[in-house]
Design an enzyme around this catalytic site. Structure first.
Site, PDB file in Angstrom:
ATOM      1  CE  LYS A  98      40.818  37.283  44.085  1.00 36.79           C
ATOM      2  NZ  LYS A  98      39.668  37.202  45.030  1.00 36.79           N
ATOM      3  CE1 TYR A 138      40.826  31.816  45.861  1.00 35.17           C
ATOM      4  CE2 TYR A 138      40.238  31.247  43.608  1.00 35.17           C
ATOM      5  CZ  TYR A 138      40.554  32.196  44.565  1.00 35.17           C
ATOM      6  OH  TYR A 138      40.593  33.530  44.218  1.00 35.17           O
ATOM      7  CG  ASN A 201      37.925  40.182  46.485  1.00 34.10           C
ATOM      8  OD1 ASN A 201      38.470  39.644  45.512  1.00 34.10           O
ATOM      9  ND2 ASN A 201      37.754  39.549  47.638  1.00 34.10           N
ATOM     10  CG  HIS A 204      44.948  35.536  46.398  1.00 35.14           C
ATOM     11  ND1 HIS A 204      44.203  34.890  47.363  1.00 35.14           N
ATOM     12  CD2 HIS A 204      46.202  34.989  46.453  1.00 35.14           C
ATOM     13  CE1 HIS A 204      44.963  33.990  47.965  1.00 35.14           C
ATOM     14  NE2 HIS A 204      46.178  34.026  47.436  1.00 35.14           N
ATOM     15  CD  GLU A 215      48.347  31.563  48.097  1.00 37.44           C
ATOM     16  OE1 GLU A 215      47.146  31.377  48.383  1.00 37.44           O
ATOM     17  OE2 GLU A 215      48.893  32.689  48.207  1.00 37.44           O
TER      18      GLU A 215
END
Length: 240
Positions: A98, A138, A201, A204, A215
């Site tokens: 990310k 998402y 975080n 992913h 994805e």
């Protein structure tokens, strides 16, 4: 698959039979004989049609030496098919670093962890997703109160999108990443070692086979992914 190999080999040999009548086809014989000979030895147990065809040609007279050259193409066809079949047996997962992971300079650290485990990188690119694209990624969280902020963050800067391949890569990839909340992630995991709060975080990973399939399809075109056999695989997946 063996029937496909035979058909491909037969078509290739027939076309080269015609081409061999010209002097240009004979010129490449020397290089092709060496290639075909080595390949035929390796293929005896897996492609007896090609191997035996080579051996029969080898016993013939010199005027039929072009047959050895003709084998180069069917052998190449077989090897390509074998690589594709090998790739089809392996699991693939989608992993994204990310914007926070990219900005913190953690790309090499994260990639090295997957490589050291033995997984193989088959697709990678750097993109800045749009807000609409982030919403597609998402989509399963669209009813959550944090959905909008999550999409804003994913589209706030560069993302390193990757596809990794290997046995059990989806499940074990999640273990490498760690729990969604870095505070609950075990030491040794990516989030456990490198992240502090849920909102940052850094990475992913697909959580299951269907998610991985969706994805990968969303982030990559088929031609952006490669299939190949790594030289290290015999040391990773070897059976005694």
């Amino acid at each position: 698959m063996s029937s496909q190999i035979c058909r491909s080999a037969a078509r290739a040999v027939r076309s080269l039979l015609t081409a061999s009548r010209s002097s240009n086809a004979v010129l490449a014989e020397g290089r092709a004989v060496t290639t075909a000979a080595a390949a035929a030895v390796a293929l005896r147990g897996r492609a007896p049609f090609i191997a035996s065809f080579y051996e029969r040609a080898e016993c013939g007279n010199a005027s039929r030496g072009w047959i050895s050259g003709a084998l180069a193409l069917p052998v190449a066809v077989y090897m390509l098919q074998e690589q594709e079949a090998h790739a089809a047996e392996m699991e693939r997962t989608f992993i994204a670093i990310k914007p926070d992971g990219v900005q913190r300079g953690l790309i090499a650290e994260i990639v090295s962890r997957f490589e050291r485990k033995g997984f193989k990188l088959v697709g990678i690119k750097v993109v800045v997703p749009s807000k609409d694209f982030a919403q597609k990624h998402y989509h399963d969280l669209k009813d959550r109160p944090f959905f909008s902020g999550l999409c804003d963050f994913l589209s706030s800067g560069p993302v390193v999108a990757m596809v990794w391949e290997g046995e059990g890569v989806i499940k074990y990839g999640r273990k490498l990443i760690g729990a969604t909340d870095p505070q609950k992630s075990e030491p040794g995991t990516i989030r456990g070692d490198l992240a502090v709060v849920v909102g940052r975080n850094i990475i992913h990973g697909s959580d299951g086979p269907e998610t991985a399939k969706d994805e990968i399809k969303l982030w990559f075109k088929p031609e952006e992914l490669v299939s190949y056999i790594s030289n290290a695989e015999k040391w990773i997946y070897g059976v005694n």
